[in-house]
Design a protein around this motif. Sequence first.
Motif, PDB file in Angstrom:
ATOM      1  N   MET A 104       0.827  -1.213   0.000  1.00 16.62           N
ATOM      2  CA  MET A 104       0.000   0.000   0.000  1.00 16.62           C
ATOM      3  C   MET A 104       0.861   1.264   0.000  1.00 16.62           C
ATOM      4  N   THR A 105       1.906   1.272   0.827  1.00 21.62           N
ATOM      5  CA  THR A 105       2.757   2.459   0.939  1.00 21.62           C
ATOM      6  C   THR A 105       4.031   2.350   0.120  1.00 21.62           C
ATOM      7  N   LYS A 106       4.307   1.149  -0.407  1.00 25.56           N
ATOM      8  CA  LYS A 106       5.489   0.881  -1.230  1.00 25.56           C
ATOM      9  C   LYS A 106       6.792   1.160  -0.479  1.00 25.56           C
ATOM     10  N   VAL A 107       6.817   0.723   0.791  1.00 25.81           N
ATOM     11  CA  VAL A 107       8.022   0.812   1.616  1.00 25.81           C
ATOM     12  C   VAL A 107       8.160  -0.482   2.404  1.00 25.81           C
ATOM     13  N   TYR A 108       9.371  -0.714   2.923  1.00 24.54           N
ATOM     14  CA  TYR A 108       9.593  -1.831   3.837  1.00 24.54           C
ATOM     15  C   TYR A 108       9.194  -1.374   5.232  1.00 24.54           C
ATOM     16  N   ASP A 109       8.344  -2.141   5.898  1.00 24.02           N
ATOM     17  CA  ASP A 109       7.982  -1.873   7.289  1.00 24.02           C
ATOM     18  C   ASP A 109       8.889  -2.716   8.172  1.00 24.02           C
ATOM     19  N   PHE A 110       9.437  -2.115   9.207  1.00 17.14           N
ATOM     20  CA  PHE A 110      10.363  -2.788  10.114  1.00 17.14           C
ATOM     21  C   PHE A 110       9.836  -2.618  11.531  1.00 17.14           C
ATOM     22  N   LEU A 111       9.428  -3.712  12.153  1.00 25.64           N
ATOM     23  CA  LEU A 111       8.973  -3.732  13.545  1.00 25.64           C
ATOM     24  C   LEU A 111      10.102  -4.293  14.387  1.00 25.64           C
ATOM     25  N   PHE A 112      10.431  -3.625  15.490  1.00 27.08           N
ATOM     26  CA  PHE A 112      11.533  -4.093  16.329  1.00 27.08           C
ATOM     27  C   PHE A 112      11.200  -3.902  17.799  1.00 27.08           C
ATOM     28  N   ALA A 113      11.857  -4.713  18.629  1.00 29.03           N
ATOM     29  CA  ALA A 113      11.761  -4.580  20.086  1.00 29.03           C
ATOM     30  C   ALA A 113      13.060  -5.089  20.679  1.00 29.03           C
ATOM     31  N   ASN A 114      13.458  -4.523  21.831  1.00 31.23           N
ATOM     32  CA  ASN A 114      14.691  -4.979  22.473  1.00 31.23           C
ATOM     33  C   ASN A 114      14.536  -5.001  23.988  1.00 31.23           C
ATOM     34  N   ASN A 115      15.553  -5.522  24.654  1.00 30.50           N
ATOM     35  CA  ASN A 115      15.487  -5.654  26.104  1.00 30.50           C
ATOM     36  C   ASN A 115      15.843  -4.361  26.840  1.00 30.50           C
ATOM     37  N   MET A 116      15.970  -3.254  26.113  1.00 28.63           N
ATOM     38  CA  MET A 116      16.142  -1.941  26.758  1.00 28.63           C
ATOM     39  C   MET A 116      14.801  -1.232  26.873  1.00 28.63           C
ATOM     40  N   GLY A 117      13.720  -1.940  26.487  1.00 31.87           N
ATOM     41  CA  GLY A 117      12.392  -1.361  26.593  1.00 31.87           C
ATOM     42  C   GLY A 117      11.955  -0.604  25.360  1.00 31.87           C
ATOM     43  N   GLU A 118      12.749  -0.629  24.315  1.00 30.73           N
ATOM     44  CA  GLU A 118      12.373   0.070  23.088  1.00 30.73           C
ATOM     45  C   GLU A 118      11.549  -0.862  22.205  1.00 30.73           C
ATOM     46  N   ILE A 119      10.546  -0.289  21.573  1.00 31.40           N
ATOM     47  CA  ILE A 119       9.767  -0.999  20.569  1.00 31.40           C
ATOM     48  C   ILE A 119       9.335   0.047  19.563  1.00 31.40           C
ATOM     49  N   GLY A 120       9.298  -0.334  18.311  1.00 30.44           N
ATOM     50  CA  GLY A 120       8.905   0.655  17.330  1.00 30.44           C
ATOM     51  C   GLY A 120       8.690   0.070  15.956  1.00 30.44           C
ATOM     52  N   VAL A 121       8.192   0.934  15.099  1.00 31.64           N
ATOM     53  CA  VAL A 121       8.005   0.616  13.690  1.00 31.64           C
ATOM     54  C   VAL A 121       8.650   1.735  12.900  1.00 31.64           C
ATOM     55  N   THR A 122       9.398   1.358  11.901  1.00 33.64           N
ATOM     56  CA  THR A 122      10.005   2.341  11.022  1.00 33.64           C
ATOM     57  C   THR A 122       9.801   1.873   9.588  1.00 33.64           C
TER      58      THR A 122
END
Length: 167
Positions: A104-122
């Motif tokens: 739909m947006t013609k981009v790669y979606d990247f979902l991530f999470a780590n043990n420092m409490g960060e989570i996100g989508v880029t």
Amino acid sequence: PAGIAVRGTFKRAGAGAAPSAPERAAAAPRPPAEEMKRLQPLLGTWKVEGTAVPAPGAAPVKISGTEVITRSHDGHVVAIDVKGDPDASGLAYLSQGYITWNPMTKVYDFLFANNMGEIGVTHGRFTAEKELVFVVSRVRFGQLAAERHVVDLSKDGVILTRADLAK
């Protein structure tokens, strides 16, 4: 809440009836997006060594570890599992991420999470120079951070990365 998207209960269905023809058609596997082939050079087990800047203005710290990148979900997803080498206190960085193509947006979606409490989508795109560029804004260690992550795939057998932090 602004609205209710779903309301109901889940009940174990047991053996249940066989799926209907429309249900089978909806669940039929589809080939991965052609764009997922461009991520092929990422696949494998990588030894990671370098430095990281934890926040704008902070001093760089040495990092090392192992990153395992595989295909998942019949090729629709690239899964990333990062295990940092333990530091002097015995703590180790752990992270998981998933990259997929968004038609739909013609981009790669990247979902991530780590043990420092960060989570996100880029979201990422390829440049003409075989660089995969992701841009993300988030709160990192209590500070607003804008980051540009560049993954250079132009060297065979080596992935060069850099992350630029905005001040």
